[in-house]
Design a protein around this motif. Structure first.
Motif, PDB file in Angstrom:
ATOM      1  N   LEU A  59      -0.779   4.154  -0.975  1.00 14.10           N
ATOM      2  CA  LEU A  59       0.186   3.235  -0.366  1.00 14.10           C
ATOM      3  C   LEU A  59       0.681   3.780   0.970  1.00 14.10           C
ATOM      4  N   CYS A  60       0.616   2.934   1.999  1.00 12.18           N
ATOM      5  CA  CYS A  60       0.991   3.361   3.338  1.00 12.18           C
ATOM      6  C   CYS A  60       2.496   3.260   3.574  1.00 12.18           C
ATOM      7  N   ASP A  61       3.190   2.499   2.740  1.00 10.18           N
ATOM      8  CA  ASP A  61       4.633   2.361   2.902  1.00 10.18           C
ATOM      9  C   ASP A  61       5.413   3.200   1.895  1.00 10.18           C
ATOM     10  N   HIS A  62       4.730   4.095   1.193  1.00 11.49           N
ATOM     11  CA  HIS A  62       5.365   5.035   0.272  1.00 11.49           C
ATOM     12  C   HIS A  62       4.975   6.464   0.650  1.00 11.49           C
ATOM     13  N   PHE A  63       5.784   7.407   0.250  1.00 16.02           N
ATOM     14  CA  PHE A  63       5.453   8.819   0.455  1.00 16.02           C
ATOM     15  C   PHE A  63       6.234   9.661  -0.548  1.00 16.02           C
ATOM     16  N   CYS A  92       9.806   7.741   8.380  1.00 14.23           N
ATOM     17  CA  CYS A  92       8.853   6.635   8.536  1.00 14.23           C
ATOM     18  C   CYS A  92       8.777   6.198  10.000  1.00 14.23           C
ATOM     19  N   ASN A  93       7.647   5.626  10.354  1.00 13.17           N
ATOM     20  CA  ASN A  93       7.370   5.241  11.732  1.00 13.17           C
ATOM     21  C   ASN A  93       7.239   3.716  11.839  1.00 13.17           C
ATOM     22  N   TYR A  94       7.348   3.196  13.057  1.00  7.73           N
ATOM     23  CA  TYR A  94       7.158   1.760  13.249  1.00  7.73           C
ATOM     24  C   TYR A  94       5.740   1.372  12.843  1.00  7.73           C
ATOM     25  N   HIS A  95       5.590   0.242  12.195  1.00  7.72           N
ATOM     26  CA  HIS A  95       4.299  -0.121  11.596  1.00  7.72           C
ATOM     27  C   HIS A  95       3.189  -0.228  12.626  1.00  7.72           C
ATOM     28  N   VAL A  98       1.225   3.065  13.268  1.00  5.58           N
ATOM     29  CA  VAL A  98       0.598   3.755  12.138  1.00  5.58           C
ATOM     30  C   VAL A  98      -0.753   3.133  11.819  1.00  5.58           C
ATOM     31  N   ASP A  99      -1.767   3.971  11.678  1.00  2.98           N
ATOM     32  CA  ASP A  99      -3.094   3.535  11.239  1.00  2.98           C
ATOM     33  C   ASP A  99      -3.214   3.851   9.752  1.00  2.98           C
ATOM     34  N   CYS A 100      -3.153   2.826   8.932  1.00  5.66           N
ATOM     35  CA  CYS A 100      -3.162   3.012   7.478  1.00  5.66           C
ATOM     36  C   CYS A 100      -4.564   3.202   6.909  1.00  5.66           C
ATOM     37  N   GLY A 101      -5.572   2.890   7.679  1.00  5.46           N
ATOM     38  CA  GLY A 101      -6.920   2.978   7.140  1.00  5.46           C
ATOM     39  C   GLY A 101      -7.098   1.996   5.988  1.00  5.46           C
TER      40      GLY A 101
END
Length: 244
Positions: A59-63, A92-95, A98-101
């Motif tokens: 998940l790109c919006d979780h860590f 967290c960074n602005y969407h 971010v490269d989520c792949g």
């Protein structure tokens, strides 16, 4: 910008990680397994002190976040994603940065007045010298430096002559570059980018491809009318007593 897995923490030190890629993958696998099976992270943190963050494998919006040995699963606010580099808000960074792949992310616009997402940076209007910086869905107006306009492509302020599709540089800067420059003038010494005095102690204009750019002198510097450079106040008769 910090390396992945290392972010500035405003409340305490953040550790520098020197583990191998395999070791990091083992840690992430353990964290993910603990979260998936039990519904909450229960694995031990790799380090007992400080704050460390780790990307979620799926998940790109979780860590994952370790605070003095305590592990928690965190979710970025609306409009933000985790990349281990930016820190627009809470690691967290602005969407758009971010490269989520192949990772998944839940990006649903809130479309509040002035804010597409709860967190983000948005223009007020085409060629605007102000923009909105949104936090929790509330827009906060920000001002570009004098002579610049907001560029929605770069999410930053830019020279208006680089935004000709929406901008009139002369209107933003308040100066029109002359069609011809006296070859014997001080301005001509800076060709192909001639400079001009606009009567301000802290600023002058340089023309780039026929369009004006407002140049601000650095702190403690003023315009020298004779050389059209930024100089010490003592060398400028007109601006010798100018205080920035």
């Amino acid at each position: 910008m910090e390396e992945e897995g290392r972010l500035l923490d405003r409340t305490g030190p953040v550790s520098v990680h020197c583990w191998s890629t395999m070791a990091i993958h083992v840690v992430l696998a353990t964290l993910l397994a603990a979260t998936s099976v039990l519904g909450a992270p229960t694995a031990d943190c790799p380090e007992p002190y400080g704050v460390q963050t780790y990307a979620h494998p799926e998940l790109c919006d979780h860590f994952f976040k370790c605070t003095n040995g305590t592990l928690t699963l965190e979710q970025c606010e609306n409009g933000l994603l985790y990349d281990g580099k930016g820190n627009a808000h809470e690691h967290c960074n602005y969407h758009w940065a971010v490269d989520c792949g192949t990772k998944k992310a839940d990006l649903i616009p809130i479309n509040a007045p002035g804010c597409e997402f709860a967190f983000g940076i948005y223009p007020n209007a085409p060629c605007s010298t102000t923009y909105n910086k949104c936090a929790f869905g509330v827009p906060h107006e920000q001002h570009c430096e004098a002579g610049l306009a907001y560029d929605d492509r770069t999410h930053s302020c830019n020279w208006p002559d680089l935004l000709l599709d929406v901008c009139n540089p002369e209107a933003v800067v308040g100066f029109k570059c002359p069609d011809k420059v006296d070859p014997h003038s001080v301005s001509a010494k800076f060709n192909p980018y001639p400079r001009f005095n606009i009567g301000e102690c802290g600023r002058l204009v340089t023309c780039v491809n026929g369009y004006p750019r407002l140049v601000t002198c650095g702190e403690g510097k003023v315009v020298n009318d004779e050389s059209l450079t930024c100089d010490e106040p003592e060398y400028s008769a007109r601006c010798s007593h100018f205080l920035k």
